[in-house]
Design an enzyme around this catalytic site. Structure first.
Site, PDB file in Angstrom:
ATOM      1  N   GLY A 117       0.777  -1.231   0.000  1.00  0.00           N
ATOM      2  CA  GLY A 117       0.000   0.000   0.000  1.00  0.00           C
ATOM      3  C   GLY A 117       0.807   1.280   0.000  1.00  0.00           C
ATOM      4  O   GLY A 117       0.311   2.313   0.452  1.00  0.00           O
ATOM      5  N   ASN A 150       1.504   3.174  -2.543  1.00  0.00           N
ATOM      6  CA  ASN A 150       0.778   4.161  -3.353  1.00  0.00           C
ATOM      7  C   ASN A 150      -0.446   4.689  -2.608  1.00  0.00           C
ATOM      8  O   ASN A 150      -0.775   5.875  -2.702  1.00  0.00           O
ATOM      9  CB  ASN A 150       0.366   3.568  -4.702  1.00  0.00           C
ATOM     10  CG  ASN A 150       1.484   3.627  -5.722  1.00  0.00           C
ATOM     11  OD1 ASN A 150       1.811   4.696  -6.217  1.00  0.00           O
ATOM     12  ND2 ASN A 150       2.093   2.481  -6.001  1.00  0.00           N
ATOM     13  N   ARG A 210     -16.015 -15.184  -9.463  1.00  0.00           N
ATOM     14  CA  ARG A 210     -15.595 -13.780  -9.486  1.00  0.00           C
ATOM     15  C   ARG A 210     -16.791 -12.836  -9.366  1.00  0.00           C
ATOM     16  O   ARG A 210     -16.720 -11.790  -8.743  1.00  0.00           O
ATOM     17  CB  ARG A 210     -14.819 -13.484 -10.783  1.00  0.00           C
ATOM     18  CG  ARG A 210     -14.168 -12.106 -10.740  1.00  0.00           C
ATOM     19  CD  ARG A 210     -13.190 -11.906 -11.857  1.00  0.00           C
ATOM     20  NE  ARG A 210     -13.874 -11.607 -13.106  1.00  0.00           N
ATOM     21  CZ  ARG A 210     -13.260 -11.346 -14.253  1.00  0.00           C
ATOM     22  NH1 ARG A 210     -11.946 -11.392 -14.314  1.00  0.00           N
ATOM     23  NH2 ARG A 210     -13.942 -11.088 -15.346  1.00  0.00           N
ATOM     24  N   MET A 236      -4.553  -6.208  -7.171  1.00  0.00           N
ATOM     25  CA  MET A 236      -4.083  -7.217  -8.110  1.00  0.00           C
ATOM     26  C   MET A 236      -5.181  -8.205  -8.534  1.00  0.00           C
ATOM     27  O   MET A 236      -4.892  -9.351  -8.872  1.00  0.00           O
ATOM     28  CB  MET A 236      -2.876  -7.966  -7.530  1.00  0.00           C
ATOM     29  CG  MET A 236      -1.709  -7.050  -7.171  1.00  0.00           C
ATOM     30  SD  MET A 236      -1.141  -5.974  -8.520  1.00  0.00           S
ATOM     31  CE  MET A 236      -0.128  -7.138  -9.439  1.00  0.00           C
ATOM     32  N   ARG A 237      -6.424  -7.774  -8.532  1.00  0.00           N
ATOM     33  CA  ARG A 237      -7.507  -8.590  -9.085  1.00  0.00           C
ATOM     34  C   ARG A 237      -8.016  -7.912 -10.351  1.00  0.00           C
ATOM     35  O   ARG A 237      -8.141  -6.675 -10.391  1.00  0.00           O
ATOM     36  CB  ARG A 237      -8.705  -8.717  -8.114  1.00  0.00           C
ATOM     37  CG  ARG A 237      -8.380  -9.239  -6.740  1.00  0.00           C
ATOM     38  CD  ARG A 237      -7.698 -10.583  -6.724  1.00  0.00           C
ATOM     39  NE  ARG A 237      -8.468 -11.653  -7.310  1.00  0.00           N
ATOM     40  CZ  ARG A 237      -7.957 -12.853  -7.614  1.00  0.00           C
ATOM     41  NH1 ARG A 237      -6.668 -13.104  -7.400  1.00  0.00           N
ATOM     42  NH2 ARG A 237      -8.714 -13.787  -8.124  1.00  0.00           N
ATOM     43  N   ASN A 248      -6.440   3.766 -12.090  1.00  0.00           N
ATOM     44  CA  ASN A 248      -5.487   2.694 -11.786  1.00  0.00           C
ATOM     45  C   ASN A 248      -4.077   3.186 -12.060  1.00  0.00           C
ATOM     46  O   ASN A 248      -3.869   3.996 -12.961  1.00  0.00           O
ATOM     47  CB  ASN A 248      -5.764   1.474 -12.678  1.00  0.00           C
ATOM     48  CG  ASN A 248      -4.802   0.325 -12.413  1.00  0.00           C
ATOM     49  OD1 ASN A 248      -4.524  -0.004 -11.261  1.00  0.00           O
ATOM     50  ND2 ASN A 248      -4.289  -0.277 -13.471  1.00  0.00           N
ATOM     51  N   HIS A 283      -0.379   1.697 -13.158  1.00  0.00           N
ATOM     52  CA  HIS A 283       0.218   0.495 -13.751  1.00  0.00           C
ATOM     53  C   HIS A 283       1.705   0.754 -13.975  1.00  0.00           C
ATOM     54  O   HIS A 283       2.069   1.816 -14.498  1.00  0.00           O
ATOM     55  CB  HIS A 283      -0.472   0.160 -15.068  1.00  0.00           C
ATOM     56  CG  HIS A 283       0.032  -1.107 -15.671  1.00  0.00           C
ATOM     57  ND1 HIS A 283      -0.255  -2.350 -15.133  1.00  0.00           N
ATOM     58  CD2 HIS A 283       0.831  -1.329 -16.735  1.00  0.00           C
ATOM     59  CE1 HIS A 283       0.344  -3.286 -15.859  1.00  0.00           C
ATOM     60  NE2 HIS A 283       1.018  -2.698 -16.832  1.00  0.00           N
ATOM     61  N   ASP A 338      -5.855  -2.913 -18.192  1.00  0.00           N
ATOM     62  CA  ASP A 338      -4.809  -1.893 -18.280  1.00  0.00           C
ATOM     63  C   ASP A 338      -4.960  -1.030 -19.535  1.00  0.00           C
ATOM     64  O   ASP A 338      -3.998  -0.755 -20.259  1.00  0.00           O
ATOM     65  CB  ASP A 338      -3.408  -2.540 -18.225  1.00  0.00           C
ATOM     66  CG  ASP A 338      -3.185  -3.256 -16.909  1.00  0.00           C
ATOM     67  OD1 ASP A 338      -3.723  -2.805 -15.886  1.00  0.00           O
ATOM     68  OD2 ASP A 338      -2.482  -4.283 -16.907  1.00  0.00           O
ATOM     69  N   GLU A 360       5.972   6.681  -8.976  1.00  0.00           N
ATOM     70  CA  GLU A 360       4.548   6.357  -8.819  1.00  0.00           C
ATOM     71  C   GLU A 360       3.936   7.224  -7.728  1.00  0.00           C
ATOM     72  O   GLU A 360       2.829   7.745  -7.866  1.00  0.00           O
ATOM     73  CB  GLU A 360       4.374   4.876  -8.454  1.00  0.00           C
ATOM     74  CG  GLU A 360       4.833   3.921  -9.532  1.00  0.00           C
ATOM     75  CD  GLU A 360       4.467   2.478  -9.233  1.00  0.00           C
ATOM     76  OE1 GLU A 360       3.405   2.226  -8.640  1.00  0.00           O
ATOM     77  OE2 GLU A 360       5.258   1.574  -9.596  1.00  0.00           O
TER      78      GLU A 360
HETATM   79  C1  GAR Z   1       2.969  -0.755  -7.657  1.00  0.00           C
HETATM   80  O1  GAR Z   1       4.227  -0.804  -8.288  1.00  0.00           O
HETATM   81  C2  GAR Z   1       1.877  -0.676  -8.693  1.00  0.00           C
HETATM   82  O2  GAR Z   1       2.219   0.083  -9.815  1.00  0.00           O
HETATM   83  C3  GAR Z   1       1.703  -2.124  -9.054  1.00  0.00           C
HETATM   84  O3  GAR Z   1       1.822  -2.815  -7.842  1.00  0.00           O
HETATM   85  C4  GAR Z   1       2.677  -2.082  -6.948  1.00  0.00           C
HETATM   86  C5  GAR Z   1       1.946  -1.891  -5.644  1.00  0.00           C
HETATM   87  O4  GAR Z   1       2.766  -1.334  -4.670  1.00  0.00           O
HETATM   88  N1  GAR Z   1       0.447  -2.342  -9.668  1.00  0.00           N
HETATM   89  C6  GAR Z   1       0.223  -3.288 -10.590  1.00  0.00           C
HETATM   90  O5  GAR Z   1       1.088  -4.047 -10.968  1.00  0.00           O
HETATM   91  C7  GAR Z   1      -1.196  -3.333 -11.101  1.00  0.00           C
HETATM   92  N2  GAR Z   1      -1.297  -4.227 -12.216  1.00  0.00           N
HETATM   93  P1  GAR Z   1       2.144  -0.661  -3.362  1.00  0.00           P
HETATM   94  O6  GAR Z   1       1.185  -1.705  -2.744  1.00  0.00           O
HETATM   95  O7  GAR Z   1       3.318  -0.405  -2.488  1.00  0.00           O
HETATM   96  O8  GAR Z   1       1.423   0.570  -3.791  1.00  0.00           O
END
Ligand code: GAR
Length: 198
Positions: A13, A15, A66, A91-92, A108, A110, A146, A175
């Site tokens: 988490g 981000n 789902r 990640m779902r 989102n 990515h 995406d 990010e």
């Molecule tokens: C981040 O790098 C984000 O861009 C990626 O997962 C990580 C989460 O980190 N997202 C994806 O790959 C989505 N397909 P965080 O939990 O520390 O924010």
């Protein structure tokens, strides 16, 4: 009117923390819920520590159903009436039936320069392709994986000797700069893309 933001996570988490920390002062939005599909996600405790209501809906208890998971997720979100839903390391994959009612309100992040490298293993794929630059994208979520209108990108050079891990490590601070910058604009109904160079 202050915009209500729900943040969906699956892991640490970082981000989510960057987004939540940005929503203070004259920011047009505030976090109202942090929700994870994984009850063990480290981000839940971080959100609680910041005084944000948290909830976990364990997708595993729904097996392969789902639609049932997404129905419960929908109800949990509807209960807090978010204006904006931020996927932050969620990640779902979300189906069209879930996205429909929220379309135009879901963002989102990515870890690639979309349209390159939708899906997983983006850092390894950028290296394998010999790309000179890598980066991340914030976009509006549509039913296609995406995909959806790009609201911002941050770019950085790929360096000699980079590995998927070093790319991921260097990208994360970008990010954390990009997502809050995009959210701030989006919450103010400003859809001009944010472009950052790192
Ligand atoms: C981040 O790098 C984000 O861009 C990626 O997962 C990580 C989460 O980190 N997202 C994806 O790959 C989505 N397909 P965080 O939990 O520390 O924010």
């Amino acid at each position: 009117m202050t915009k209500r933001v729900a943040i969906l996570i699956s892991g640490g988490g970082s981000n989510m923390v960057a987004l939540a920390q940005s929503m203070t002062g004259d920011h047009p939005a505030r976090p109202v819920l942090v929700l994870s599909n994984d009850p063990a996600a480290g981000g839940l405790a971080k959100a609680s520590g910041m005084g944000i209501p948290v909830q976990a809906i364990d997708h595993k208890t729904f097996g392969k159903d789902r639609a049932a998971f997404e129905a419960v997720l929908h109800d949990a979100l509807a209960a807090v009436q978010p204006d904006i839903i931020c996927l932050a390391g969620f990640m779902r994959i979300l189906g069209a039936d879930f996205i429909g009612p929220w379309e135009g309100r879901i963002l989102n992040i990515h870890p690639s320069l979309l349209p390159k490298y939708r899906g997983l293993h983006t850092h390894a794929r950028a290296l394998e392709a010999g790309d000179s630059h890598h980066g991340c994208t914030v976009h509006q979520v549509t039913a296609a994986l995406d995909d959806g209108p790009v609201l911002g990108q941050a770019r950085m050079p790929v360096l000699q000797g980079d590995t998927p891990d070093t790319l991921a490590q260097r990208l994360l601070p970008l990010e954390h700069a990009l997502y809050p910058a995009v959210l701030r604009r989006f919450a103010a109904a400003d859809l001009r893309p944010v472009m950052l160079d790192g």
